[in-house]
Design an enzyme around this catalytic site. Structure first.
Site, PDB file in Angstrom:
ATOM      1  N   HIS A   1      10.384   1.002  32.686  1.00  0.00           N
ATOM      2  CA  HIS A   1      10.480   1.836  31.359  1.00  0.00           C
ATOM      3  C   HIS A   1       9.964   3.417  32.569  1.00  0.00           C
ATOM      4  O   HIS A   1       9.129   3.425  33.700  1.00  0.00           O
ATOM      5  CB  HIS A   1       9.449   2.126  30.846  1.00  0.00           C
ATOM      6  CG  HIS A   1       9.166   0.681  29.872  1.00  0.00           C
ATOM      7  ND1 HIS A   1       9.017  -0.109  30.085  1.00  0.00           N
ATOM      8  CD2 HIS A   1       9.772   0.698  28.710  1.00  0.00           C
ATOM      9  CE1 HIS A   1       9.269  -1.546  29.402  1.00  0.00           C
ATOM     10  NE2 HIS A   1      10.366  -0.889  28.097  1.00  0.00           N
TER      11      HIS A   1
ATOM     12  N   ASP B   1       7.006  -5.666  34.460  1.00  0.00           N
ATOM     13  CA  ASP B   1       7.724  -5.823  32.922  1.00  0.00           C
ATOM     14  C   ASP B   1       9.400  -6.569  33.521  1.00  0.00           C
ATOM     15  O   ASP B   1      10.374  -6.018  32.657  1.00  0.00           O
ATOM     16  CB  ASP B   1       7.416  -5.309  32.435  1.00  0.00           C
ATOM     17  CG  ASP B   1       7.388  -2.955  32.263  1.00  0.00           C
ATOM     18  OD1 ASP B   1       7.804  -2.915  33.255  1.00  0.00           O
ATOM     19  OD2 ASP B   1       7.269  -2.672  31.631  1.00  0.00           O
TER      20      ASP B   1
ATOM     21  N   HIS C   1       2.841   6.264  29.665  1.00  0.00           N
ATOM     22  CA  HIS C   1       3.464   7.474  28.577  1.00  0.00           C
ATOM     23  C   HIS C   1       2.888   8.407  27.892  1.00  0.00           C
ATOM     24  O   HIS C   1       3.647   8.407  26.981  1.00  0.00           O
ATOM     25  CB  HIS C   1       3.773   6.629  27.572  1.00  0.00           C
ATOM     26  CG  HIS C   1       4.883   5.211  28.419  1.00  0.00           C
ATOM     27  ND1 HIS C   1       6.498   6.291  28.739  1.00  0.00           N
ATOM     28  CD2 HIS C   1       5.630   4.202  28.448  1.00  0.00           C
ATOM     29  CE1 HIS C   1       7.004   5.223  29.356  1.00  0.00           C
ATOM     30  NE2 HIS C   1       6.417   3.558  29.044  1.00  0.00           N
TER      31      HIS C   1
ATOM     32  N   ASP D   1       7.764   0.262  37.504  1.00  0.00           N
ATOM     33  CA  ASP D   1       8.041  -0.200  35.635  1.00  0.00           C
ATOM     34  C   ASP D   1       9.291   0.029  35.700  1.00  0.00           C
ATOM     35  O   ASP D   1      10.072   0.772  35.959  1.00  0.00           O
ATOM     36  CB  ASP D   1       6.994   0.575  35.046  1.00  0.00           C
ATOM     37  CG  ASP D   1       6.379  -0.079  33.668  1.00  0.00           C
ATOM     38  OD1 ASP D   1       7.455   0.065  32.976  1.00  0.00           O
ATOM     39  OD2 ASP D   1       5.628  -0.300  33.045  1.00  0.00           O
TER      40      ASP D   1
END
Length: 372
Positions: A170, A251, A132, A168
């Site tokens: 995200h 995650d 990110h 992931d």
């Protein structure tokens, strides 16, 4: 083929984002300890990570941002102007004692991995995967973007076509920002829909090869298998990369508090195994993962998969001791972890009926893959 190498560091053992942050939990140190307890991490496969020098980070991050990050660590404070411009000193990206040295270490590992893979091989750096980070700004617990730095390092060391696969929970907004307009980089990301940063829609495309697959809440192993077999693997095969970077965030595993996916860690192991022989260079990174037992077990299993080690049904005593010693002071406090978090590495499979909306999305992307 050379044996896989593991890049780690002791900086992660005693470094934390703070007592209230999701990244207060041990992760990389657990993988190192658990892998050693299993006899899977001999000295000959382990490398200590260097710390990236500031100038090396300027290949993606602005000098002003790198300087601000260093100054924030030195002074342990940031001004309102720095917070507004660079996203430092926020709830997600707080000031803490190693806030420059820790991400600079994972960035150094990613860049070293690119060099070591010049002639091919497999490198695992579980501290990586901070996808990110933006050139001038921290975001989503990520101060530096080591996946971007990894791809750049691979390019400097001979790779011409790089496939970046991110599993992931995200969406990797910082990596897509860097490479969405690069026709020599493939970006494939199955991630939870409507999950922060709420980017990566199905119809988002770049000049390069971008394949975003939003997964519905509750997506399980069979959903991920469909995504893998109908999108990830065909896209990578059609792209024909000479290097693959796999971000293996944990995650999406059901026990993780930062997503609403319902995967078992078998989904990660199967993706790793499927990609291992699709390019001469493979770099595997960590990423998200906020339950210390599930992330430690998942990433240790990834290392086992990369080495071809059999994962036993019941862990030996020294490995169980590593997991038994973990603590998690979470909002949903786990006072007594379930037995299988201590005694096993591999989760029970989590299967189910394929979500209909996922079938539709996969069909759309399969059509695009066919045109590669």
């Amino acid at each position: 083929m050379t044996i896989p190498r593991f890049i780690g560091s002791e900086i992660y053992r005693h470094s934390s984002y703070g007592p209230r942050h999701p990244l207060r939990v041990p992760r990389v140190s657990t993988v190192m300890d658990l892998s050693r307890a299993m006899g899977w991490l001999p000295d000959g496969q382990y490398l200590n990570s260097p710390r990236a020098k500031p100038a090396a980070l300027h290949s993606y991050h602005t000098p002003a941002y790198v300087k601000a990050l260093q100054q924030a660590e030195a002074s342990q404070t940031v001004s309102d102007a720095v917070r507004a411009r660079h996203g430092l000193g926020t709830h997600d990206n707080p000031v803490f004692p190693e806030m420059y040295r820790r991400p600079a270490t994972s960035a150094g590992a990613a860049m070293l991995a690119g060099e070591l893979l010049k002639d091919g091989g497999v490198i695992y750096t579980p501290a990586g995967g901070t996808h990110h980070g933006f050139p001038d700004r921290a975001g989503g617990f990520c101060y530096l973007n080591d996946p971007v730095l990894a791809i750049q390092s691979l390019r400097r060391n001979g790779a011409q076509r790089v496939a970046y696969v991110d599993i992931d929970a995200h969406h990797p907004d910082g990596v897509e920002h860097a490479f969405a307009h690069d026709p020599d980089t493939l970006l494939v990301s199955p991630h939870e829909e409507n999950r922060w940063p709420r980017t990566g829609a199905l119809n988002d495309v770049g000049v390069g090869q971008v394949f975003n697959l939003p997964l519905p809440k509750g997506a399980h192993d069979d959903d991920m298998a469909l995504a893998r077999d109908a999108v990830i693997l065909p896209a990578v095969q059609a792209f024909a990369p000479d290097a693959i970077v796999l971000q293996c965030g944990a995650d999406g595993v059901e026990e993780d508090p930062q997503s609403r996916l319902a995967l078992s860690n078998n989904a990660h192991f199967a993706t790793v195994a499927a990609l291992m022989n699709m390019a001469p260079r493979l770099m595997v990174l960590g990423g998200g993962g906020y339950n210390p037992w599930s992330v430690g077990r998942c990433w240790t299993g990834v290392w086992a998969t990369l080495n071809g080690h059999d994962i036993p049904d019941v862990l030996p005593g020294p490995a169980q001791a590593v997991l038994r010693d973990l603590r998690w002071d979470s909002q949903r406090r786990v006072k007594t972890p379930p037995d299988h978090w201590i005694t096993t590495l591999r989760d029970a499979p989590r299967s189910g009926t394929i979500h209909p909306d996922l079938r539709e999305r996969v069909s759309v992307l399969a059509g695009r893959v066919a045109s590669l």
